[in-house]
Design a protein around this motif. Structure first.
Motif, PDB file in Angstrom:
ATOM      1  N   ASP A 202       1.490  -3.042 -11.189  1.00 44.25           N
ATOM      2  CA  ASP A 202       1.214  -1.885 -12.047  1.00 44.25           C
ATOM      3  C   ASP A 202       0.220  -2.182 -13.158  1.00 44.25           C
ATOM      4  OD1 ASP A 202       2.842  -0.049 -10.728  1.00 44.25           O
ATOM      5  OD2 ASP A 202       4.625  -0.874 -11.669  1.00 44.25           O
TER       6      ASP A 202
ATOM      7  N   PHE B 148      -2.406   0.296 -14.032  1.00 40.22           N
ATOM      8  CA  PHE B 148      -1.917   1.488 -14.730  1.00 40.22           C
ATOM      9  C   PHE B 148      -1.768   1.205 -16.221  1.00 40.22           C
ATOM     10  CE2 PHE B 148       0.380   2.696 -10.631  1.00 40.22           C
ATOM     11  CZ  PHE B 148      -0.631   3.551 -10.257  1.00 40.22           C
TER      12      PHE B 148
ATOM     13  N   LEU C  84      -5.650  -0.153  -6.100  1.00 44.95           N
ATOM     14  CA  LEU C  84      -4.619  -1.020  -5.529  1.00 44.95           C
ATOM     15  C   LEU C  84      -3.175  -0.566  -5.787  1.00 44.95           C
ATOM     16  CD1 LEU C  84      -4.861  -3.470  -3.723  1.00 44.95           C
ATOM     17  CD2 LEU C  84      -4.783  -4.936  -5.737  1.00 44.95           C
TER      18      LEU C  84
ATOM     19  N   PHE D 209      -2.000   2.358  -6.501  1.00 42.01           N
ATOM     20  CA  PHE D 209      -1.712   3.635  -5.838  1.00 42.01           C
ATOM     21  C   PHE D 209      -1.235   3.379  -4.409  1.00 42.01           C
ATOM     22  CE2 PHE D 209      -4.245   5.171  -9.290  1.00 42.01           C
ATOM     23  CZ  PHE D 209      -3.814   6.458  -9.508  1.00 42.01           C
TER      24      PHE D 209
ATOM     25  N   ARG E  80       2.285   1.276  -4.378  1.00 42.09           N
ATOM     26  CA  ARG E  80       3.447   2.060  -4.800  1.00 42.09           C
ATOM     27  C   ARG E  80       3.716   3.253  -3.897  1.00 42.09           C
ATOM     28  NH1 ARG E  80       5.417  -2.105  -6.945  1.00 42.09           N
ATOM     29  NH2 ARG E  80       5.048  -2.472  -9.152  1.00 42.09           N
ATOM     30  N   THR E  81       2.738   3.654  -3.090  1.00 36.77           N
ATOM     31  CA  THR E  81       2.999   4.713  -2.123  1.00 36.77           C
ATOM     32  C   THR E  81       3.657   4.135  -0.871  1.00 36.77           C
ATOM     33  OG1 THR E  81       1.060   5.877  -2.940  1.00 36.77           O
ATOM     34  CG2 THR E  81       1.952   6.624  -0.853  1.00 36.77           C
TER      35      THR E  81
ATOM     36  N   MET F 212      -4.851   9.500  -2.417  1.00 34.53           N
ATOM     37  CA  MET F 212      -4.617   9.337  -3.859  1.00 34.53           C
ATOM     38  C   MET F 212      -5.638   8.399  -4.475  1.00 34.53           C
ATOM     39  SD  MET F 212      -0.653   8.803  -4.513  1.00 34.53           S
ATOM     40  CE  MET F 212       0.544  10.069  -4.252  1.00 34.53           C
TER      41      MET F 212
END
Lengths: 268, 292
Positions: free
Chosen positions: A97, A100, A148, A150, A153-154, A199
């Protein structure tokens, strides 16, 4: 479903609507009005000039390639996190993360430092003739960094929810592990892979902070679409900025609806 | 939802079947997958983080700390903290209200509301900034009114706050919606049936239930609020000692070839990112333990 006995409906809905109205709807109306006020000719001139077209081509092209690269790298990461036990697994999970949490400007600065000719990676790549910093490749690298998490985590929750029984059945019927992965696992993951790509792509088209440091912002070469708006604003060309802004807003809206549709289809 | 599944609800509702199934991948495949994963994490995540601190400390600790004595740096730190202190509570309250009406009631326009809620995540930060420049700027709808009353929004604190509020608007709401959906409203009905007032129900049932999700959303919202660049860059006007937040200050230092100071400030924001990740991981761990 609507057993309206719970309190606070009017208050929460009123507050939510007012908040969204003032912060989202009103500014969007102002943007659309400004773009409409520019007139059709000016709108076309601002949005379809040669420089603008090259910037769209870079933003779309680099975002698509970066989203593909992020899927290629993120799939193994998500698989390892979901399926394997290995030392450092929790640390890797937490690090995913980072894009983010790390401010985009800081990420852009860090990537530039890595890939300039004296940087850790740049000093190894430039003798091979690969220039990353201040080229289109730099835009691709920055977008891959952004994309990366996105992808991981999907995919990660979907892999965790996979039904192991189908895989076991396939194995017990004599399929090799690779055949099982290709014929049983991959088809189940396909909707999630498409959603992850979409995404990452959608985010890439609008990305700004992490790119402007590493790209060098050369018009017609390494200029991305969001930068066009900044340039127009610096020239006090509000109508031009509003035109490109309205176009990008419309695109975001289409991406948003497409991703929602993909997710709904993936669930059913 | 256009964001990825990073919400607490998505991160903790997972079944942990990992060890049992690991055996099915042959060792060579396992090695290959882990190899790519470790390479990607090192090259794309660890290296950028490491290079920030290496560059910041290149000229020694003394030079590093000297970068923070610059008044412009202090001003940027204060401004960034001020913006976050306004934006994060606003979006936290909004998130709770939005999640309450969306998960506890069905009404017309609900899916439109959910789409509007997602829009800030889908829009380019530059477009987000542009929205407020057009609305409140010299040619905007309110230009005359603002001029008359001598109110400055664009190129001033209110503009930065508005743009930051916009880009971080969905964080808390998007965190709470799946969580409250998953929890259902049985406990809230029970509280009301037992004679609790609306406020008592909220304080003693709803709030404790959503506590960890709320913290999780606040951490993510705060990280983005303190680090936002594109949207703030467009509305701020880059006025030193007035409208320069930390990320904008980094850009100015970098453009002035003052790399040591740029990386020093950047390392401060990187530290914030690390703290945010740690807090987020701790919250996930606590929530998972509570659920178990």
């Amino acid at each position: 479903m609507s057993r309206r006995i719970l309190p606070g409906f009017g208050l929460s809905l009123g507050f939510t609507t007012a908040y969204l109205g003032v912060l989202v709807l009103l500014p969007i109306a102002a943007l659309l009005a400004a773009a409409a006020g520019a007139g059709w000719d000016d709108f076309l001139r601002a949005t379809t000039g040669n420089r603008a077209l090259l910037a769209y081509a870079l933003s779309f092209g680099a975002s698509a390639l970066a989203a593909l690269a992020a899927v290629a790298l993120g799939f193994p990461i998500a698989w390892a996190l979901a399926r394997y036990q290995f030392p450092g697994r929790r640390l890797m999970d937490a690090l995913i993360d980072l894009p983010f949490a790390l401010p985009t400007a800081v990420a852009g600065l860090a990537l530039t430092a890595l890939y300039t000719k004296d940087g850790w990676f740049g000093s190894a790549l430039e003798p091979l003739g690969v220039k990353v910093a201040f080229t289109r490749l730099g835009v691709f690298v920055a977008l891959t960094f952004i994309a990366l998490p996105f992808v991981v985590r999907t995919l990660q929750p979907v892999i965790e929810e996979l039904d192991g029984e189908a895989e076991e059945a396939s194995a017990s019927l004599g399929a090799s592990r690779l055949t099982t992965l290709r014929r049983v696992v991959l088809p189940t993951l396909r909707p999630a892979l498409v959603t992850a790509f979409a995404m990452a792509f959608a985010r890439g088209v609008g990305e700004y902070g992490s790119i402007v440091f590493i790209s060098g912002n050369l018009p017609n070469r390494t200029e991305i679409a969001p930068l066009l708006i900044v340039t127009k604003l610096e020239q006090y060309d509000y109508a031009g900025a509003a035109s490109i802004g309205a176009l990008m807003l419309a695109l975001s809206f289409i991406f948003l609806l497409a991703i929602n549709l993909l997710q709904r289809r993936a669930k059913s | 939802m256009s964001g990825p599944a990073t919400s607490l609800a998505a991160r903790t509702s997972r079944s942990h079947t990992a060890p049992k199934l690991a055996a099915s991948d042959p060792p060579w495949l396992r090695r290959a997958v882990l190899g790519v994963a470790v390479f990607a994490v090192l090259a794309f995540l660890v290296a950028p983080l490491a290079v920030l601190f290496a560059e910041a400390l290149r000229k020694g600790l003394l030079a590093y700390f000297a970068s923070f004595t610059d008044p412009a740096a202090w001003h940027a730190i204060t401004l960034t903290l001020t913006v976050a202190a306004i934006v994060v509570p606003l979006n936290a309250v909004f998130g709770v209200a939005a999640a309450w009406c969306v998960t506890r009631f069905r009404f017309t326009g609900r899916s439109l509301l959910l789409t509007l809620l997602d829009l800030p995540f889908a829009v380019s930060p530059v477009v987000a900034g542009l929205l407020y420049v057009l609305l409140f700027g010299a040619h905007g709808w309110f230009a005359d009114f603002l001029d008359e009353h001598d109110i400055q929004i664009v190129f001033a604190l209110p503009g930065i706050v508005l743009a930051t509020t916009f880009v971080t608007l969905p964080f808390v709401a998007r965190e709470l919606i799946p969580l409250m959906e998953q929890q259902g409203d049985d406990e809230e009905y029970a509280a009301l049936t037992l004679g609790a007032s609306g406020w008592q129900m909220f304080r003693h049932v709803t709030l404790p239930n959503i506590k960890w999700g709320l913290f999780h959303g606040i951490v993510l919202c705060n990280a983005r609020a303190m680090g936002e660049f594109g949207a703030v860059s467009v509305v701020s006007g880059h006025i030193r000692n007035q409208t320069n937040t930390l990320p904008l200050h980094i850009e100015i230092l970098y453009n002035e070839y003052n790399f040591a100071a740029a990386f020093a400030i950047a390392s401060l924001l990187a530290l914030l990112a690390i703290v945010s990740l740690l807090a987020k991981t701790y919250i996930e761990w606590r929530a998972e333990r509570n659920a178990a």
